[in-house]
Design a protein around this motif. Structure first.
Motif, PDB file in Angstrom:
ATOM      1  N   LEU A   1      14.399  12.167 -19.090  1.00 37.93           N
ATOM      2  CA  LEU A   1      13.375  13.180 -18.860  1.00 37.93           C
ATOM      3  C   LEU A   1      11.995  12.663 -19.258  1.00 37.93           C
ATOM      4  O   LEU A   1      11.043  12.755 -18.489  1.00 37.93           O
ATOM      5  N   PHE A   2      11.891  12.085 -20.455  1.00 39.11           N
ATOM      6  CA  PHE A   2      10.591  11.606 -20.917  1.00 39.11           C
ATOM      7  C   PHE A   2      10.122  10.403 -20.107  1.00 39.11           C
ATOM      8  O   PHE A   2       8.940  10.255 -19.826  1.00 39.11           O
ATOM      9  N   TYR A   3      11.049   9.542 -19.730  1.00 37.36           N
ATOM     10  CA  TYR A   3      10.691   8.386 -18.901  1.00 37.36           C
ATOM     11  C   TYR A   3      10.074   8.856 -17.588  1.00 37.36           C
ATOM     12  O   TYR A   3       9.003   8.391 -17.198  1.00 37.36           O
TER      13      TYR A   3
ATOM     14  N   GLN B   1       9.788  22.418 -19.576  1.00 38.45           N
ATOM     15  CA  GLN B   1      10.798  23.281 -20.195  1.00 38.45           C
ATOM     16  C   GLN B   1      11.987  23.485 -19.260  1.00 38.45           C
ATOM     17  O   GLN B   1      13.140  23.441 -19.694  1.00 38.45           O
ATOM     18  N   ASP B   2      11.713  23.703 -17.988  1.00 35.63           N
ATOM     19  CA  ASP B   2      12.793  23.879 -17.016  1.00 35.63           C
ATOM     20  C   ASP B   2      13.639  22.608 -16.905  1.00 35.63           C
ATOM     21  O   ASP B   2      14.869  22.674 -16.858  1.00 35.63           O
TER      22      ASP B   2
ATOM     23  N   ALA C   1      14.027  20.291 -19.176  1.00 29.74           N
ATOM     24  CA  ALA C   1      14.775  20.113 -20.420  1.00 29.74           C
ATOM     25  C   ALA C   1      16.005  21.015 -20.439  1.00 29.74           C
ATOM     26  O   ALA C   1      17.087  20.605 -20.870  1.00 29.74           O
ATOM     27  N   ARG C   2      15.863  22.230 -19.949  1.00 31.97           N
ATOM     28  CA  ARG C   2      17.011  23.143 -19.879  1.00 31.97           C
ATOM     29  C   ARG C   2      18.079  22.603 -18.936  1.00 31.97           C
ATOM     30  O   ARG C   2      19.270  22.639 -19.241  1.00 31.97           O
ATOM     31  N   LYS C   3      17.649  22.108 -17.782  1.00 30.60           N
ATOM     32  CA  LYS C   3      18.599  21.577 -16.809  1.00 30.60           C
ATOM     33  C   LYS C   3      19.331  20.360 -17.370  1.00 30.60           C
ATOM     34  O   LYS C   3      20.521  20.194 -17.154  1.00 30.60           O
ATOM     35  N   GLU C   4      18.620  19.515 -18.097  1.00 35.62           N
ATOM     36  CA  GLU C   4      19.225  18.307 -18.658  1.00 35.62           C
ATOM     37  C   GLU C   4      20.261  18.645 -19.728  1.00 35.62           C
ATOM     38  O   GLU C   4      21.269  17.973 -19.842  1.00 35.62           O
ATOM     39  N   THR C   5      20.036  19.704 -20.482  1.00 35.83           N
ATOM     40  CA  THR C   5      20.993  20.066 -21.526  1.00 35.83           C
ATOM     41  C   THR C   5      22.219  20.771 -20.969  1.00 35.83           C
ATOM     42  O   THR C   5      23.269  20.764 -21.598  1.00 35.83           O
TER      43      THR C   5
END
Length: 95
Positions: free
Chosen positions: A2-4, A83-84, A86-90
């Protein structure tokens, strides 16, 4: 990842990178890799009195493990999108 992906979208923007040794470097984000190593161009140091030897440096490569903070331009950050994502990744199940 995500951060990359996020940092890849900021290539060409001005950022401030604060290192763990308290050195803060302002510059244009030239590239970033999957380890969050950062290459900056057109750099300047915020505290030139403490780091006078950095005045002659025009570009630098920063290892991702020595980065404390990265300050981003506020108008370039879409917090809702982050935020969206990050939610999808978790919620993605791992194998």
């Amino acid at each position: 990842m995500l951060f990359y992906s996020f940092f890849k979208s900021l290539v060409g923007k001005d950022v401030v990178v604060e290192l763990k040794n308290d050195l803060s470097i302002c510059g244009t984000l030239h590239s970033v890799d999957q380890y969050l190593n950062i290459k900056l161009t057109d750099i300047s140091v915020t505290d030139t009195e403490k780091y006078p030897h950095m005045l002659s440096v025009k570009s630098c490569f920063i290892r991702g493990s020595v980065v404390r903070y990265v300050q981003l331009p506020a108008d370039e950050v879409d917090t809702q999108l982050l935020q969206d994502a990050a939610r999808k990744e978790t919620t993605v199940p791992t194998r």
